[in-house]
Design an enzyme around this catalytic site. Structure first.
Site, PDB file in Angstrom:
ATOM      1  N   ARG A  36      49.057  42.036  42.528  1.00 53.52           N
ATOM      2  CA  ARG A  36      49.036  43.117  41.535  1.00 53.52           C
ATOM      3  C   ARG A  36      50.390  43.805  41.410  1.00 53.52           C
ATOM      4  O   ARG A  36      50.674  44.399  40.377  1.00 53.52           O
ATOM      5  CB  ARG A  36      47.945  44.130  41.884  1.00 53.52           C
ATOM      6  CG  ARG A  36      46.581  43.571  41.531  1.00 53.52           C
ATOM      7  CD  ARG A  36      45.498  44.582  41.687  1.00 53.52           C
ATOM      8  NE  ARG A  36      44.261  44.063  41.125  1.00 53.52           N
ATOM      9  CZ  ARG A  36      43.082  44.659  41.239  1.00 53.52           C
ATOM     10  NH1 ARG A  36      42.982  45.796  41.895  1.00 53.52           N
ATOM     11  NH2 ARG A  36      42.019  44.124  40.704  1.00 53.52           N
ATOM     12  N   LYS A 198      29.975  43.685  43.651  1.00 56.16           N
ATOM     13  CA  LYS A 198      29.771  44.855  42.796  1.00 56.16           C
ATOM     14  C   LYS A 198      28.799  44.533  41.657  1.00 56.16           C
ATOM     15  O   LYS A 198      29.166  44.459  40.496  1.00 56.16           O
ATOM     16  CB  LYS A 198      31.113  45.351  42.264  1.00 56.16           C
ATOM     17  CG  LYS A 198      31.935  45.998  43.377  1.00 56.16           C
ATOM     18  CD  LYS A 198      33.261  46.509  42.870  1.00 56.16           C
ATOM     19  CE  LYS A 198      34.287  45.414  42.874  1.00 56.16           C
ATOM     20  NZ  LYS A 198      35.610  45.829  42.463  1.00 56.16           N
ATOM     21  N   GLY A 351      40.010  41.388  41.986  1.00 58.30           N
ATOM     22  CA  GLY A 351      40.902  41.527  43.131  1.00 58.30           C
ATOM     23  C   GLY A 351      40.639  40.490  44.209  1.00 58.30           C
ATOM     24  O   GLY A 351      41.539  39.756  44.629  1.00 58.30           O
ATOM     25  N   GLY A 374      36.241  43.923  36.811  1.00 57.10           N
ATOM     26  CA  GLY A 374      35.390  44.643  35.869  1.00 57.10           C
ATOM     27  C   GLY A 374      36.031  44.692  34.485  1.00 57.10           C
ATOM     28  O   GLY A 374      35.357  44.504  33.466  1.00 57.10           O
TER      29      GLY A 374
END
Ligand code: ADP
Ligand code: MG
Length: 394
Positions: A36, A198, A351, A374
């Protein structure tokens, strides 16, 4: 979609507020994957070489509005400085008089990284006063935090009300162009691979993706949530209970549309989640009482590889198992390798998902590595994101 680009702007001598997603995984104070950070370097280099006075801001983890040293961006400042071979100044906060002083002393081509935006609870609320404070630091705003563009947070969304000069960085441009390829006439079959933990965050988006994809394969907590929704035994596997009603609806929709949908044919199960746990493969797609599903099993791997080989377009988010533990990483690694071998147009987002692809050493064989989990799912669902809408030309 037309969004303002940094290429068409003049940043000479300007204080530029660059919002990035430096939400990197950190273990015992050490950054374990810096994708990132490295993926925003082209934008940072461009702004510096165009003589901006660069203010960089990000969030890290979920400190829930409190100052907590474990979520400090200090290690990120150090890593960024190593990568750029250049000094990166670090501010102890992201707003306030001290920060303003540091910003005002910045010279052209210099960088100041602000402390974690989420040390202020206002950030995630999209608070206007907080956004104004951030805006007051700069003359121009650039967003390259693709992974956060699905949130209407102050530094991503609200701030654009208070800065006239806004633009997207190169990372956002690249993400938008790759993800748009998945939406505009993708080659079929289109395979969606969904795993990870998630579930609540992701399952509603899945519902809206059903008319875009042909095949869905699942792993991780996502799979156990579906298995439980089918009223099958999951033992002590982790499930997101709140997501079960939606999972049930999705199963109905899938049947109506005759989509191909898979939960794992078998599982790797263990009695505890640790390096020294003993583990076995199940014979079926269920998990017996007293056991935890920690990875997909060998039959599931074979079946999933077959789906991957048939696909012409692939989108993958979320690991197939608790990949942080070597023994439970096999399913995820095999899936990554299989995707790398195909000629399909492949996009991987999230991630953890990106970290795995790096670990498996196949990142360069994937068509596009997306920095948002997401965010990428929501982009696929809606064709844009709130944080990108505010960068659009009228
Ligand atoms: P991404 O970051 O790629 O979007 P998530 O954050 O949703 O993915 O999920 C990653 C996490 O899911 C990992 O920490 C992994 O350990 C966890 N996970 C995967 N499978 C399981 C499982 N069966 N039980 C518990 N956690 C799991
Ligand atoms: Mg994750």
């Amino acid at each position: 979609m037309k969004i303002y680009s940094i290429r068409e702007k003049n940043y000479e001598g300007k204080k530029v507020f660059l919002r990035v997603d430096f939400n990197v995984p950190i273990k015992n104070g050490v950054i374990t994957d810096d994708t990132r950070i490295t993926s925003t370097i082209p934008t940072i280099d461009y702004l510096l070489s165009h003589r901006a006075r660069l203010i960089i801001a990000s969030h890290l983890g979920r400190p829930e509005g409190k100052v907590s040293p474990e979520f400090s961006l200090k290690p990120v400042a150090e890593r960024l400085s190593e990568i750029l071979k250049k000094e990166v100044k670090f501010a102890p906060d992201c707003i306030g008089d001290e920060v303003k002083k540091l910003v005002n002393s910045l010279k052209e081509g210099e960088i100041l990284l602000l402390e974690n935006l989420r040390f202020h609870s206002e950030e995630e609320k999209g608070d206007e006063n907080f956004a104004k404070e951030l805006a007051s630091l700069c003359d121009a705003y650039v967003n390259d935090a693709f992974g956060t563009c699905h949130r209407k947070h102050s530094s991503v969304y609200t701030i654009t009300k208070f800065v006239n000069d806004v633009a997207a960085g190169f990372l956002i441009e690249k993400e938008v162009s790759a993800l748009s390829k998945l939406l505009i006439n993708p080659e079929r079959p289109f395979l969606l691979i969904l795993g990870g933990a998630k579930v609540i965050d992701k399952i509603n988006m899945l519902k809206n993706l059903l008319d875009k994809v042909d095949t869905i394969i699942t792993g991780g907590v996502m799979a156990y949530t579906f298995i439980k929704a089918k009223n099958w035994e999951v033992g002590d596997s982790k499930v997101e209970e709140e997501a079960i009603p939606v999972a049930k609806e999705i199963i109905k929709e899938i049947n109506k549309r005759h989509l191909e949908f898979h939960t794992p044919l078998d599982h790797i199960i263990a009695q505890k989640i640790s390096e020294d746990a003993t583990f076995i493969a199940t014979e079926r797609g269920t998990v017996p009482h007293g056991w935890i599903g920690v990875d997909i099993g060998p039959q599931a791997i074979e079946e999933y590889i077959d789906c991957i080989n048939r696909a012409k377009t692939i989108f993958w988010n979320g690991p197939m198992g608790i990949y942080e533990i070597e023994k439970f990483a096999k399913g995820t690694i095999e899936i990554a390798k299989a995707i790398a071998k195909t000629n399909a147009f492949s996009v991987i987002g999230g991630g953890d998902s990106v970290a795995i692809v790096q670990k498996a050493g196949v990142a360069d064989k994937i068509s596009h590595i997306c920095t948002g989990g997401g965010a990428s799912l929501e982009f696929l669902e809606k064709g844009s994101l709130p944080g990108i809408d505010v960068l659009k030309k009228e």
